[in-house]
Structures are given as structure tokens and as C-alpha cells.
Design a protein around this motif. Sequence first.
Motif, PDB file in Angstrom:
ATOM      1  N   ASP A  22       1.056   4.399   3.995  1.00 45.37           N
ATOM      2  CA  ASP A  22       2.159   4.939   3.198  1.00 45.37           C
ATOM      3  C   ASP A  22       2.908   6.036   3.943  1.00 45.37           C
ATOM      4  OD1 ASP A  22      -0.336   6.262   2.996  1.00 45.37           O
ATOM      5  OD2 ASP A  22       0.367   7.457   1.306  1.00 45.37           O
ATOM      6  N   LYS A  26       6.549   8.093   3.085  1.00 42.78           N
ATOM      7  CA  LYS A  26       6.425   9.485   2.651  1.00 42.78           C
ATOM      8  C   LYS A  26       7.276  10.394   3.530  1.00 42.78           C
ATOM      9  CE  LYS A  26       2.894   9.237  -0.567  1.00 42.78           C
ATOM     10  NZ  LYS A  26       1.466   8.992  -0.523  1.00 42.78           N
ATOM     11  N   ALA A  31       9.335   7.049  -0.550  1.00 46.82           N
ATOM     12  CA  ALA A  31       8.265   6.787  -1.518  1.00 46.82           C
ATOM     13  C   ALA A  31       8.769   7.134  -2.915  1.00 46.82           C
ATOM     14  CB  ALA A  31       7.044   7.633  -1.171  1.00 46.82           C
ATOM     15  N   TYR A  33       8.187   8.555  -6.387  1.00 47.82           N
ATOM     16  CA  TYR A  33       7.339   9.413  -7.228  1.00 47.82           C
ATOM     17  C   TYR A  33       7.831   9.310  -8.678  1.00 47.82           C
ATOM     18  CZ  TYR A  33       5.476  11.480  -2.968  1.00 47.82           C
ATOM     19  OH  TYR A  33       4.844  11.677  -1.767  1.00 47.82           O
ATOM     20  N   SER A 233       2.903   9.576 -12.662  1.00 50.14           N
ATOM     21  CA  SER A 233       2.079  10.048 -11.547  1.00 50.14           C
ATOM     22  C   SER A 233       0.735  10.440 -12.135  1.00 50.14           C
ATOM     23  CB  SER A 233       2.710  11.279 -10.901  1.00 50.14           C
ATOM     24  OG  SER A 233       4.055  11.028 -10.597  1.00 50.14           O
ATOM     25  N   GLU A 261       3.829   7.071  -6.896  1.00 47.95           N
ATOM     26  CA  GLU A 261       3.225   7.988  -5.920  1.00 47.95           C
ATOM     27  C   GLU A 261       3.000   9.332  -6.605  1.00 47.95           C
ATOM     28  OE1 GLU A 261       2.004   7.172  -3.185  1.00 47.95           O
ATOM     29  OE2 GLU A 261       3.023   5.288  -2.717  1.00 47.95           O
ATOM     30  N   THR A 488      -5.435   5.090  -7.712  1.00 52.03           N
ATOM     31  CA  THR A 488      -4.204   5.751  -7.286  1.00 52.03           C
ATOM     32  C   THR A 488      -4.555   6.664  -6.107  1.00 52.03           C
ATOM     33  OG1 THR A 488      -4.594   7.478  -8.931  1.00 52.03           O
ATOM     34  CG2 THR A 488      -3.169   5.666  -9.571  1.00 52.03           C
ATOM     35  N   ASP A 489      -3.600   6.770  -5.182  1.00 49.77           N
ATOM     36  CA  ASP A 489      -3.905   7.365  -3.876  1.00 49.77           C
ATOM     37  C   ASP A 489      -3.350   8.783  -3.800  1.00 49.77           C
ATOM     38  OD1 ASP A 489      -4.094   8.090  -1.234  1.00 49.77           O
ATOM     39  OD2 ASP A 489      -3.035   6.335  -0.451  1.00 49.77           O
ATOM     40  N   ARG A 494      -5.670   4.822   0.341  1.00 50.88           N
ATOM     41  CA  ARG A 494      -5.232   3.451   0.619  1.00 50.88           C
ATOM     42  C   ARG A 494      -5.681   2.987   2.001  1.00 50.88           C
ATOM     43  NH1 ARG A 494       0.742   3.799  -1.586  1.00 50.88           N
ATOM     44  NH2 ARG A 494       0.051   5.927  -1.338  1.00 50.88           N
TER      45      ARG A 494
END
Lengths: 756, 289
Positions: A22, A26, A31, A33, A233, A261, A488-489, A494
Motif C-alpha cells: 500500500d 499512501k 489511498a 481514507y 476507518s 484506509e 484492517t491494516d 497487509r
Amino acid sequence: MVATFEPKTDYKVVGTRPIRHDGYDKVTGRAIYGGDMKLPGLIWGVMVRSPHAHATIKSIDTSAAEAMKGVFSVITGADMPKAPSKLVDLGEGNVNFKWASNKLMADTKVLYRGHPVAAVAAVDRYVAEEAARKVVVEYDVLPAITNVVDALKPDAPILLDDLVGDDLGEDVTNTNMAAHVRHEFGDVEGAMASATHTIEREYNMQMVHQGYIEPHNATALWDEEDRIKVWTSTQGSFPARTQIAGILQVDVSRVKVTPLEIGGGFGGKIPVYFEPIAALLSKKSQRPVKMVMERTAVFETTGPTPGARMIVKLGADSNGKLTAATADIWFEAGANPGAFIGPAAQCVYAPYEIPNTRIDGWDVLVNKPKVAPYRAPGSPQVAFAMESAVDELCEQAGWDSLQFRIDNASKEGTRRGDGVLFSKIGMQEVLEATKQTDHWNSPIGDAPEGKVRGRGIANGYWFNIGLKSSANLSVNSDGTVQLTEGSTDIGGSRTSMAMHVAEVLGLDAHDVRPVVGDTESVGFTDVTGGSRTTYATGYACWQAANNLVDVLKQRVAILWDVKAEDVDFKDGVFISNAESAKTISFKELAGKLEDLGGPANSTGAVDLESAGDGFGTHIADVEIDLATGKTDVIRYTAIQDVGTAIHPSYVEGQLQGGSVQGIGWALNEEYFMHEDGRMANSSFLDYRMPTSLDLPPIDTVLVEVPNPLHPYGVRGVGETPICPPIPAIANAINDATGKRLYSTPMNAGSIVESLK
Amino acid sequence: MHPFAYVAPKTVSEAVSVLAEHGDRARPLAGGTDLLVKARANVWDLDAVVDVKNIPELMSLSINGAGLSIGAGVPCCQVYEHKDIQEQYPGIIDGASIIGGIQIQSRAGLGGNLCNAAPSGDGIPALIAYSAVAKISGPNGNREVAVEDFATGPSRTVLENGELLTSIEIPKPAANSGAAYTRFIPRNEMDIAVAGVGVFVQLDSEGKKFESARIALASVGPTPILAQKAGDSLAGKPVNDESIASAASLAKDAASPITDMRGTVDQRKHLVEVLTGRMLNQAIERARG
Ligand SMILES: Cc1cc2nc3c(=O)[nH]c(=O)nc-3n(C[C@H](O)[C@H](O)[C@H](O)COP(=O)(O)OP(=O)(O)OC[C@H]3O[C@@H](n4cnc5c(N)ncnc54)[C@H](O)[C@@H]3O)c2cc1C
């Protein structure tokens, strides 16, 4: 039977440092959010919040807001479904729907400043804010309770009239005490009485916030089919779904959570705040509703971790062995029950073997925001008390504090304060590694004129959790693999997941493309929290990859016209046992699948009971300006048993991040409360988290004692590192100035005060 | 945030007329680093925001034999990157270079810092120590006010409706003089002063005696404070620890702080004493070259 694994070392992917999948999105800002969410017809939701910390609501008049042009809907506590009092485990912490609902929207009383009393949805944010100001609420203001001592006084105002507290198993009413628990082993009083050296001290800590940069947000659509779609999120799309469904009283399958994200969470994004409200506003408006929290509200109404009052007493014999310990722990829960006294009890003595122990813990309501998990919830508090007391005991008796920690270190078979027996753990290895560090063996150096320097060490512990995770794999025709997983990362997980798969399949980490699924595209997965993600979701990915190998062996069997049992797989190549010359690589096979039975998919699903305990020791050097009390951390090393580091950069990042948050908590962070229950410093200007300019490089030492419970030996690493910094700094300050501080924050003012 | 009109006049008189028209529902905008934060926090409901950055006079920065003139809209970075200012006004640089981080400094100016009238304004004590004067234009013409008299309370100034600050004028420092500013903050940057001290000293030609001194304090009263007695006490005194300590103690007496989340009365008074001593020593070092 719990499966165990032998340690391995000949890894190809595990232990390397590939660029995170990712990363490009980012660093280029692409990304998506929660705050980036856009949908056709999207409108904005805004909360109307209580200016008082404790008050009864006399009346709410929403008519002026409703009449405003551009306003679609207004809701109040009357619109909240009546959720039953039911406790549901969320992995890290749990939720009672009744209290959770009450926390999101007040019923007849407001219990903390900023407590929502109504919500407005309007065409844009500004109209919604303007309308929110037109909601008229009349209050009867009540005295606010801001600490555990006041909360437990006999004549204290009661926050929740219908609370039934649990006092060592007995029901109590008319109380601010939600629970009182005790763990006791051995003959504590006898051992304390016969101890050669004893020490007893009281420690106090203010609430602190997780301080994630991204504020809470949610976008929800309650559609015409009565399905609720939520984009948010979150630290767990499934636990978010559980909470939303529970609070709204609908079946979980009616709620779909799509995780976006996430800009930091540290535990604070396990609870939901806006999701059910946005959904109710959407239902009334028949439009998708987006809500994004203001920073002030993030401080005043979300997070924090409990403030604490703790009394610790230790006894040791003349040989420097701990013989007895007691701990009395009062934690602030905020406005509803749930202050993490359970984890505090699990953690307080964990680094030590002590034959006779007692722990009493109290979960106490105060007019402050309901606490949320924050990185090892409850453990940094008790570490501050325990590790400060250990150091002071050593100082009194003239013992070397590192050697004392080694001599008393817990090990396989040691009983933890709550009764659990440790399996294979790495406390001793960590302490031995500490002794070998360059930092420990280097002199601290002379301070410039007017300043003094000191060094401190401290241990920290988190038990880590396992629980449920799911992952799906499918093979692409170009020889790569698509991975959909449920965690969720928030910390680069990930990539670690992809590495688990790549290691099994003999692929490059970048040949596996990891995606975090929504609640309708992957199986149930617990929170990203409890230091469980790489351990448990990684395990599920490993399992899915092995299942995929089995699927592919059958395809190779078709190709070669052999039995699947006669196909072996090694280093990314399928080998025939029957005809040894025959081989086909994973990539080659992928290109042929179309004629060999079509799509090749697999799945992995785990429910892991235990996880393997995490121990760490930190060394902190501080330099203090004696005139101003300003403390600079000038050198810092975090040593931790990390099992196997799948992606060492992210493991180091966890150790560094935890250390930094602990340093901030130690030196400057606090909820500074007015007497009436308002937080005085609800902005990043006055809530002082350290910036990069306030920190030295954080050195890390990864001690790798592979965890037998995980195929690659992974051990949770994310939470342990926030536990040692506070006492390490307290011990360093004491070493520098000769003055010990018993409360946080240990800021410039309190240091100057201590030197008077 | 209340919706407002954005106005960008090209002359002082245009700006004055818009400001006068809206009274207290209009405000000048320089870098906006205070204004936008406050507008979003609903501190005011503004109808008009008057951007001063298109008025050449307010954007000019000049230094000559008479002194330094800083236009009210000039951002801090232009001030601290200016070679001559670095050489002749190190105390100004001390303040201008610590206001926020680089992004903030490329917008935020000393004019905005002064007009925002925060007791903690880091640009203000050094201006007071250097005897700076604020130039003001308004519906009734122009006037000048000493910087120490500019703020009248937290977020309040001598400016009347329709008036704006046009520039800050700082006289040329005398020979054998030096100045310095510092603040105490719990962190190392991006923070607000718990206490701040700016000093200016003029020594005799040998650098052994004080000719004169001015000491100004931040964050220890409702406005930045000129600690007149503390500064005056040094005139004619030898440059030694004793003179410095007694001036520092007088500066401490001049401080009238409150206790809040940033510090207690005792801590702030104590810090004034410590920082005054440190800044006097630094200014002396600079004066001696
Ligand atoms: C992240 C951040 C960090 C900061 N750090 C610091 C710090 O370390 N130290 C510090 O002192 N401050 C700090 N500040 C506050 C602010 O940056 C300073 O006060 C700055 O000097 C303001 O200048 P400006 O040009 O942005 O003013 P603006 O915001 O444009 O204006 C400030 C006020 O003055 C008025 N005004 C502006 N120009 C005129 C004029 N010509 N005539 C009359 N009134 C006028 C405006 O209406 C407004 O009320 C910080 C702010 C932020 C956002």
C-alpha cells in the motif's frame, strides 16, 4: 489439541523487508481514507453535544433546526433503538450494547462533556453546523466526578442509576463502582511480614489519548431494502458490524461494513462512535450521510485510556528474591463500565516470579469519556507502578536493578498474578540481551553545565491474543496470487500477510496482492488489536496457502496423469514422486489452469485460543535542565522478544512507535481537567505528544524466540513496547536528580517542584 | 464557520474603507495562521475578510541607516532569511524563526503576531526590547504606538474599527548592543510559550558596563509585558552575575501570570527569572561581538 511448530531458519521471504503493497498509494495521497468518502447524494451529519460533563436533560427542542433550509433530518436519544444489556466480546475489550448506545447518544442524562444529545443531517457541513446550533437543550447541571477517589465517596453523585456493580461477586446498587475483582495466591500477609525488604508506594496517572492523526469518521446508507451500508476507518470491520447491528437492533447480515484506509487507531478505533448515528440519520433522510469528527470531540468523547490510582507493595528476602506483592488498582472507566482492570491484573506481576500475590482491581465510573483500548490497555499503568517500585526496592536494598530483574524473571511454569501458568516465554532472554546491548555497556556521558543525566530500565508485558481470522486466495493466470483477508491494516500488516502466503508458495512477496475485504467478501475476522493480526490472520493466510497447494496438486495430477499424492511441492515447484524428472513451477502451472479445471481458490480460517506472551525491556537515558525541569530523552533502546519477525522493519516500527507513545505519556501527555469536568487541553497544541524533534533515534533489539504456536514462530509485538517507557523514564529521572516522581505526566513543572 | 466575503484591496485607503464599513464584523488577513484557526473555531462571525497581501506598502521590508521597517504582511521567513537583519537584529530573528514550523513561517508574520495580541506571541518581546513602534492607518489618518502599548488584553489591541497596522518600525540598534529572545516550551518546537523573555542591552565600548537595557516578557500576563524596572536597573551597572541576577529577580516580580494547563504561577515566575538571566548573558555575548 493446540498445534505446535518446530522453529525453522531457512526462510526465503520471512525476515526480508519488501516495500509495502500500500506504499505507493499512501505516499502519493491516493489511498482512500474515511474522510475521502464520496457518494452520489451524500449529505453531512453533525452532532449536538453537551457543554456539561454531568447533567440531566430537561428538554430538547429541535424544531428550529428542522425548519432550516437544507436540513434533512434531526435525531435525539428518543430515536435510538432500545438496546438490551448484553456483553459481547470484541477481542480487545468488550461491548455492552445498552451502554454503547447510551454513550453514542444520551438518553435522559449526559455523562461526559461532549456527550451527544442530538444529531443533524443537512446538505453540507456548514448548514449542518448552523442547524446544530439551533437545537435548544435545557439541562439541570449536576456536580461532575473527575477522579476515582471522589467517585467512591459515600455521598458521591451517582452517574448511572440503574448500574448494578459487582463487588467480588456481590451485586451492589447506588454506586459508581462497576466492578471489584480480586486474585490471591499463597500466604501474602505471612510472606510480607517475614520479608527482609519491603516497599509500599502510591502512583497516580491522568487519562491519556491514543492521539491518532485521523479523526473518527463514518459514512452510512440505510437503503430501501433495509440494508445498512457503512464505510469507515475501523480496526475491525466485523466487530464494527457487531456493534452497529447490536446498537441498531438489526441482524448482522443487514449491515455491510467496508473498511477504508485508517490513519491510526492504537485501539481507539475498535469502538464505533458515528456509524449507528449516521445510519439513523440516513434512514430518516433517505440519503447517504457522512460524519467526520472535530479534534476537540476526538479528545472529549473518544478514547482515552484510564487514569489510575495504584498502590503497590513488594516484599523481598535478603537474597534479592521477591517473596510477596500486593497491588490495589483503581481505574477510571469514564461514563460507562469497562476500565481494563482484567488486563491490568494479568500484566502487573507478569515479568516476575513471585510466590505470594494479591491483586484488587476496581472499575470506577467518572464523568469523562468512556475509555477505549489503547495499546496494551491497563498494562502501561501497572508497569509504571510495579517497575518504579521494583527500582526503588533495589535502590533501598542496594541491589543492581537489572540483575534483580534477571534473578526474579518469570519463565516457563511461572504463575501470573491472575493464576495462569506461563508456557515458553522470553523474559529471561530479553533481560540477558539487555545486558549485552551497546547502550547498557556505554557510559551515559557528562551533561553540559546546569544539566544532569540519568539512565533507567523497565520491563513491560502484554499477553497477546489469538481469536478468529479468515483469508481467501485465488490464482491469477500470470502466476500471481490474489489475497483477500479480513484484518484492517494499521501497521503494514497487509504486507506481512502476503509474505506468509509467498513463503508457502515460493513466490516473491510482490507476487501476492493483498486486499482487505469488506464484511461481505471475506470470512469473520476479529479486531486488528491485541497484537493478534500478524499472528492469527498470518496463520489463516499460511493455512489458505497450504490449502491452495493441495488444490494445485490435484491440477498437476490431471496434467501429469498421476495421483495427487504423488505430487510434491517445494520452493515454488511441483515435483512428481512417480517420475522424478517431471517438474512444473507454480507460475507455469498458473498459466495452464484454464485447461486444468479452471479457477484455483482456497481459504483459511482459524480460531486460536492462545497466542504466546510478549516481554520487553527498555533502556532510557535522559538529560534534565535543573533550572527549567525540561527533560530530553537522549538515548533509547527497546529490547523485545518478538518470536519471528516476518517483516523486521514493521516489527521495529512497532517497537519504536510504542516507545514514542510511552515517552509522550511519561513526560507531557494528560487530560488536564477543569473541576466541572471540562478538558482544558483538547487540542494538539496543549495535548503535548512528542514530535520528531523531541525524540532520539529509538534503537531496537529484536530477540527472536520463535513462538511454537505459530507456523513461523510469530509472536504479537505491537502492545508490549508501550509498557516499559513510562517507568524507564521515571527510573532515569530518579537516577539523574535523585528524586522519584509518583505521578504522570512527569513534566517540567513537576520536576522543578521535586527539586525544591 | 460563518460565511464571509473575501476582499483583496490594493491600497491602504481601500482596505480602511472596507474595514470601516463592516466594523467588528471584518478583519484584516495577513498570513491567516491565527485568523483562519479562530474563524473555524467560531471565535467570530465575520462578514468580510480583508486580505492585506496585495497592498505593496504592507509587503515591503527595508533596512537602512535609520532602522528596519517590516510591512504588516511580511512573512517571518523573509525576515529571518534577510542577511542584514540577521546581522543587525538577532533578537528579531530569535522570535521570527520559532513561530510555528517552516510552513507556518512562510505565511505567518510579525504584524499578524502583534495584531493577534496573544500574551504568548513570540515575535513581540524582542520588538518591545528593540523599542519598536507600530504604524497604524485608519479612517482618521495615521498614528504611531509603541509596541509595548499595542496590546491591551488577550486578543485585544489599541486598533479601533477601520484601523489597520501598516508596518513595524525598529530603530537602528546602538553600537555595542545585543539582543536575544527565548521561550520555555515543554517540547522542542511547535509549542506555545509557558514563559518567554526578550532582552536588549547596550554596553559601554569596553563591554564591561551596561549603558541601558530593556526586558520584555511573554505568557506571564494578559499582554506581553515591558519589565521596565528590571531593564532600568542595569543602566550603569557592571556586567557581572550579580547585576544580571538582580535584574532577573526584578523581571520575575514584573510577571503576573495565571495558573493554567500550561503552567502554574510559581513555575512561570521561576522561568522568567531563569530565562532573563540566560537571555541577558546571550545578549551580552552578542553585544561584545
Ligand atoms: C501550527 C501553528 C503554530 C504556531 N506557532 C506559533 C508560535 O510558535 N509562536 C507564536 O507566537 N505564534 C504561533 N502561531 C500563531 C500564528 O502563526 C502567529 O501569531 C502569526 O505570527 C500570525 O501571523 P499571520 O500573518 O498569520 O496573522 P493572521 O492570522 O493573518 O492575523 C492575526 C490577527 O491579526 C489581525 N491582523 C492581521 N494583519 C493585520 C493588520 N495589518 N492590521 C490589523 N490587524 C491585522 C487579523 O485580523 C487576526 O486577528 C502558530 C500558529 C499555527 C497555526
